[in-house]
Design a protein around this motif. Structure first.
Motif, PDB file in Angstrom:
ATOM      1  N   ALA A 253       0.799  -1.715  -0.030  1.00 60.17           N
ATOM      2  CA  ALA A 253      -0.097  -0.253   0.112  1.00 60.17           C
ATOM      3  C   ALA A 253       0.713   1.194   0.111  1.00 60.17           C
ATOM      4  O   ALA A 253       1.477   1.605   1.116  1.00 60.17           O
ATOM      5  CB  ALA A 253      -0.884   0.007   0.913  1.00 60.17           C
ATOM      6  N   GLU A 254       0.716   2.112  -1.289  1.00 64.06           N
ATOM      7  CA  GLU A 254       1.432   3.298  -1.092  1.00 64.06           C
ATOM      8  C   GLU A 254       0.418   4.383  -0.897  1.00 64.06           C
ATOM      9  O   GLU A 254      -1.077   4.540  -1.571  1.00 64.06           O
ATOM     10  CB  GLU A 254       2.228   3.236  -2.534  1.00 64.06           C
ATOM     11  N   TYR A 255       0.755   5.311   0.061  1.00 67.81           N
ATOM     12  CA  TYR A 255      -0.130   6.236  -0.017  1.00 67.81           C
ATOM     13  C   TYR A 255       0.178   7.409   0.519  1.00 67.81           C
ATOM     14  O   TYR A 255       1.477   7.439   0.443  1.00 67.81           O
ATOM     15  CB  TYR A 255      -0.756   5.865   1.721  1.00 67.81           C
ATOM     16  N   PRO A 256       0.076   8.385   0.142  1.00 68.81           N
ATOM     17  CA  PRO A 256       0.388   9.607  -0.130  1.00 68.81           C
ATOM     18  C   PRO A 256       0.412  10.758   1.485  1.00 68.81           C
ATOM     19  O   PRO A 256      -0.070  10.856   2.373  1.00 68.81           O
ATOM     20  CB  PRO A 256      -0.728  10.966  -0.979  1.00 68.81           C
ATOM     21  N   VAL A 257       1.724  11.540   1.637  1.00 69.51           N
ATOM     22  CA  VAL A 257       1.528  12.357   2.744  1.00 69.51           C
ATOM     23  C   VAL A 257       1.890  13.651   2.448  1.00 69.51           C
ATOM     24  O   VAL A 257       2.759  13.738   1.328  1.00 69.51           O
ATOM     25  CB  VAL A 257       2.578  12.344   3.889  1.00 69.51           C
ATOM     26  N   LEU A 258       0.870  14.717   3.128  1.00 64.98           N
ATOM     27  CA  LEU A 258       0.662  16.179   2.495  1.00 64.98           C
ATOM     28  C   LEU A 258       1.261  16.834   3.505  1.00 64.98           C
ATOM     29  O   LEU A 258       1.718  16.981   3.666  1.00 64.98           O
ATOM     30  CB  LEU A 258      -0.908  16.712   2.132  1.00 64.98           C
ATOM     31  N   LYS A 259       2.217  18.097   2.812  1.00 67.86           N
ATOM     32  CA  LYS A 259       3.077  18.573   3.258  1.00 67.86           C
ATOM     33  C   LYS A 259       2.376  20.414   2.730  1.00 67.86           C
ATOM     34  O   LYS A 259       1.835  20.272   1.423  1.00 67.86           O
ATOM     35  CB  LYS A 259       4.636  18.543   3.483  1.00 67.86           C
TER      36      LYS A 259
ATOM     37  N   GLU B  18      -6.772  11.126   7.814  1.00 68.02           N
ATOM     38  CA  GLU B  18      -7.953  10.942   7.183  1.00 68.02           C
ATOM     39  C   GLU B  18      -7.597   9.383   6.514  1.00 68.02           C
ATOM     40  O   GLU B  18      -8.159   8.563   6.541  1.00 68.02           O
ATOM     41  CB  GLU B  18      -8.909  12.156   6.321  1.00 68.02           C
ATOM     42  N   ILE B  19      -6.481  10.036   5.437  1.00 72.00           N
ATOM     43  CA  ILE B  19      -5.551   9.241   4.391  1.00 72.00           C
ATOM     44  C   ILE B  19      -5.674   7.998   4.956  1.00 72.00           C
ATOM     45  O   ILE B  19      -5.402   6.176   5.088  1.00 72.00           O
ATOM     46  CB  ILE B  19      -4.849   9.977   3.335  1.00 72.00           C
ATOM     47  N   ARG B  20      -4.292   7.979   6.419  1.00 68.54           N
ATOM     48  CA  ARG B  20      -4.198   6.676   7.128  1.00 68.54           C
ATOM     49  C   ARG B  20      -5.441   6.055   7.306  1.00 68.54           C
ATOM     50  O   ARG B  20      -5.046   4.923   7.505  1.00 68.54           O
ATOM     51  CB  ARG B  20      -3.225   7.526   7.805  1.00 68.54           C
ATOM     52  N   GLU B  21      -5.697   6.834   7.878  1.00 68.76           N
ATOM     53  CA  GLU B  21      -7.278   6.119   8.914  1.00 68.76           C
ATOM     54  C   GLU B  21      -7.642   5.446   7.369  1.00 68.76           C
ATOM     55  O   GLU B  21      -7.842   3.503   8.190  1.00 68.76           O
ATOM     56  CB  GLU B  21      -7.964   6.688   9.052  1.00 68.76           C
ATOM     57  N   LYS B  22      -8.216   5.580   6.831  1.00 71.61           N
ATOM     58  CA  LYS B  22      -8.499   4.675   5.437  1.00 71.61           C
ATOM     59  C   LYS B  22      -7.348   3.368   5.106  1.00 71.61           C
ATOM     60  O   LYS B  22      -7.901   2.196   4.839  1.00 71.61           O
ATOM     61  CB  LYS B  22      -9.138   5.380   4.433  1.00 71.61           C
ATOM     62  N   VAL B  23      -6.600   3.398   5.318  1.00 73.38           N
ATOM     63  CA  VAL B  23      -5.500   2.644   4.720  1.00 73.38           C
ATOM     64  C   VAL B  23      -5.405   2.035   5.701  1.00 73.38           C
ATOM     65  O   VAL B  23      -5.169   0.834   5.437  1.00 73.38           O
ATOM     66  CB  VAL B  23      -3.459   3.164   4.442  1.00 73.38           C
ATOM     67  N   GLU B  24      -4.769   2.208   7.053  1.00 75.31           N
ATOM     68  CA  GLU B  24      -4.988   1.129   8.052  1.00 75.31           C
ATOM     69  C   GLU B  24      -6.474   0.298   8.181  1.00 75.31           C
ATOM     70  O   GLU B  24      -6.209  -0.811   8.705  1.00 75.31           O
ATOM     71  CB  GLU B  24      -4.876   1.957   9.343  1.00 75.31           C
ATOM     72  N   ALA B  25      -7.606   0.831   8.056  1.00 71.82           N
ATOM     73  CA  ALA B  25      -8.225  -0.016   7.971  1.00 71.82           C
ATOM     74  C   ALA B  25      -9.137  -1.115   6.659  1.00 71.82           C
ATOM     75  O   ALA B  25      -9.367  -2.005   7.077  1.00 71.82           O
ATOM     76  CB  ALA B  25     -10.132   0.884   7.641  1.00 71.82           C
ATOM     77  N   ALA B  26      -8.059  -0.563   5.578  1.00 73.82           N
ATOM     78  CA  ALA B  26      -8.086  -1.707   4.756  1.00 73.82           C
ATOM     79  C   ALA B  26      -6.935  -2.664   4.773  1.00 73.82           C
ATOM     80  O   ALA B  26      -7.282  -3.489   4.024  1.00 73.82           O
ATOM     81  CB  ALA B  26      -7.777  -0.855   3.267  1.00 73.82           C
ATOM     82  N   ALA B  27      -5.957  -2.770   5.695  1.00 77.91           N
ATOM     83  CA  ALA B  27      -4.714  -3.287   5.822  1.00 77.91           C
ATOM     84  C   ALA B  27      -6.230  -3.946   6.762  1.00 77.91           C
ATOM     85  O   ALA B  27      -5.544  -5.376   6.801  1.00 77.91           O
ATOM     86  CB  ALA B  27      -3.743  -2.749   6.111  1.00 77.91           C
ATOM     87  N   THR B  28      -5.982  -4.113   7.748  1.00 76.33           N
ATOM     88  CA  THR B  28      -6.715  -4.601   8.922  1.00 76.33           C
ATOM     89  C   THR B  28      -8.248  -5.395   8.142  1.00 76.33           C
ATOM     90  O   THR B  28      -7.723  -7.040   8.077  1.00 76.33           O
ATOM     91  CB  THR B  28      -7.594  -3.836  10.082  1.00 76.33           C
ATOM     92  N   GLU B  29      -8.536  -5.525   7.384  1.00 78.68           N
ATOM     93  CA  GLU B  29      -9.553  -5.653   6.795  1.00 78.68           C
ATOM     94  C   GLU B  29      -8.670  -7.080   5.965  1.00 78.68           C
ATOM     95  O   GLU B  29      -9.490  -8.555   5.948  1.00 78.68           O
ATOM     96  CB  GLU B  29     -10.310  -5.785   5.740  1.00 78.68           C
ATOM     97  N   VAL B  30      -7.762  -6.991   5.304  1.00 79.92           N
ATOM     98  CA  VAL B  30      -6.815  -8.173   4.411  1.00 79.92           C
ATOM     99  C   VAL B  30      -6.523  -8.785   5.407  1.00 79.92           C
ATOM    100  O   VAL B  30      -6.087  -9.871   5.151  1.00 79.92           O
ATOM    101  CB  VAL B  30      -6.365  -7.104   3.563  1.00 79.92           C
ATOM    102  N   ARG B  31      -5.330  -8.427   6.822  1.00 81.55           N
ATOM    103  CA  ARG B  31      -4.822  -9.110   7.622  1.00 81.55           C
ATOM    104  C   ARG B  31      -6.103 -10.349   8.270  1.00 81.55           C
ATOM    105  O   ARG B  31      -5.824 -11.751   8.276  1.00 81.55           O
ATOM    106  CB  ARG B  31      -4.454  -7.906   8.604  1.00 81.55           C
ATOM    107  N   ASN B  32      -7.626  -9.784   8.153  1.00 73.89           N
ATOM    108  CA  ASN B  32      -8.012 -10.582   8.671  1.00 73.89           C
ATOM    109  C   ASN B  32      -8.544 -11.841   8.392  1.00 73.89           C
ATOM    110  O   ASN B  32      -8.639 -13.001   8.088  1.00 73.89           O
ATOM    111  CB  ASN B  32      -9.154 -10.252   9.261  1.00 73.89           C
ATOM    112  N   ALA B  33      -8.973 -11.173   5.884  1.00 71.28           N
ATOM    113  CA  ALA B  33      -8.968 -12.577   5.736  1.00 71.28           C
ATOM    114  C   ALA B  33      -8.122 -13.335   4.853  1.00 71.28           C
ATOM    115  O   ALA B  33      -8.223 -14.745   4.806  1.00 71.28           O
ATOM    116  CB  ALA B  33      -9.379 -11.642   4.647  1.00 71.28           C
ATOM    117  N   ALA B  34      -6.641 -12.963   5.725  1.00 67.98           N
ATOM    118  CA  ALA B  34      -5.721 -13.878   5.608  1.00 67.98           C
ATOM    119  C   ALA B  34      -5.498 -15.229   6.625  1.00 67.98           C
ATOM    120  O   ALA B  34      -5.517 -15.795   5.730  1.00 67.98           O
ATOM    121  CB  ALA B  34      -3.941 -13.420   5.773  1.00 67.98           C
ATOM    122  N   LEU B  35      -6.195 -14.965   7.893  1.00 69.73           N
ATOM    123  CA  LEU B  35      -6.322 -15.573   8.985  1.00 69.73           C
ATOM    124  C   LEU B  35      -6.934 -16.831   9.057  1.00 69.73           C
ATOM    125  O   LEU B  35      -7.281 -18.025   8.588  1.00 69.73           O
ATOM    126  CB  LEU B  35      -7.042 -15.063  10.073  1.00 69.73           C
ATOM    127  N   GLU B  36      -8.856 -16.094   7.592  1.00 71.66           N
ATOM    128  CA  GLU B  36      -9.594 -16.546   6.913  1.00 71.66           C
ATOM    129  C   GLU B  36      -9.479 -17.821   6.256  1.00 71.66           C
ATOM    130  O   GLU B  36      -9.364 -18.863   6.264  1.00 71.66           O
ATOM    131  CB  GLU B  36     -11.088 -15.888   7.082  1.00 71.66           C
TER     132      GLU B  36
END
Length: 267
Positions: free
Chosen positions: A55-61, A72-90
């Motif tokens: 996951a590549e995501y921008p950091v604005l300055k 806001e962007i970081r929160e979305k990235v973390e939520a998407a990563a968590t979903e996939v981590r959980n799916a990997a367990l399944e």
């Protein structure tokens, strides 16, 4: 107005996107001074037997509202990563299946107008993965994050004009859902969008207007078509500016199970 539909082209590969800005101040400038708009990349990269995250995501300055957007962007990235981590367990014990998340971003910047769009792709099980987009368009001087109606002069009915054009296109199409017009109307003239050079692009996520095989649907409007509706600062920033190189949104899926690449076809 130009309709774009982004059908899937299957290929097991990774695509790296080279992102170029539209002016000398819009490139990625590590260590740029405060007050100078810049974007740098950050990453979440994880791998395992059933997990792949790239996951590549921008950091604005360089403008006061950057921290809020970054959070806001970081929160979305973390939520998407968590979903996939959980799916990997399944997926443990299922040979050949890998839960994956990939993201990249592109942007347009000219004068005090910046428009950023993120392309996402994941696979969490099932027949195929999914892809989607997020976008942010903002003023680096005033910190205003533009809504779609906020792009237009008050009383100019610009958003209504766009809605009518989209509805005309849907009426003439043969692959849209019967509920597509209702979906468009349900947005109440406040669409997801981004600005790419001289084009304003309204987009809809998978399954909103058409089946999966038809891809995401987008509708492109030139600055010339909308100039009488747009706020002057928006039109001026768009006029005469080419989009960034390789600027077509192309979500990717890098799972070992299924992979996709999107290319726009203008019709």
């Amino acid at each position: 107005m130009t309709l774009r539909k982004w059908p899937l082209i299957w290929a097991i590969m990774m695509i790296s996107i080279v992102i170029a800005g539209c002016s000398s101040c819009s490139g990625r400038m590590p260590g740029s001074k405060a007050g100078a708009f810049s974007i740098e990349s950050s990453y979440i990269q994880e791998s395992g037997e059933h997990l792949s995250i790239n996951a590549e995501y921008p950091v604005l300055k360089g403008f006061p509202g950057a921290d809020q957007l970054n959070a806001e962007i970081r929160e979305k990235v973390e939520a998407a990563a968590t979903e996939v981590r959980n799916a990997a367990l399944e997926l443990e014990g299922r040979e050949g299946f890998v839960a994956s998340l990939n993201s990249n971003y592109q942007y347009f910047h000219n004068k005090n107008l910046a428009s950023l769009w993120m392309n996402w792709d994941n696979y969490t099980g099932g027949a195929h993965g999914l892809y989607w987009m997020d976008s942010y368009t903002f003023n680096t001087d005033t910190d205003e994050i533009y809504t779609f109606p906020g792009l237009f002069l008050e009383g100019a009915d610009g958003a209504e004009y766009v809605t009518n054009k989209i509805l005309e296109e849907i009426t003439g199409g043969d692959y849209y859902f019967e509920t597509a017009a209702d979906k468009v109307i349900g947005y109440e003239n406040d669409y997801p969008f981004f600005i790419n050079g001289e084009e304003l692009i309204v987009y809809f996520q998978l399954y909103e207007l058409a089946p999966y095989v038809a891809g995401m649907q987008s509708f492109s409007f030139s600055v010339d078509e909308l100039e009488s509706f747009l706020k002057p600062e928006i039109a001026i920033a768009m006029e005469g500016k080419d989009p960034p190189s390789d600027s077509t949104p192309r979500p990717i899926n890098a799972s070992s199970r299924v992979s996709s690449r999107l290319r726009p076809i203008c019709i």
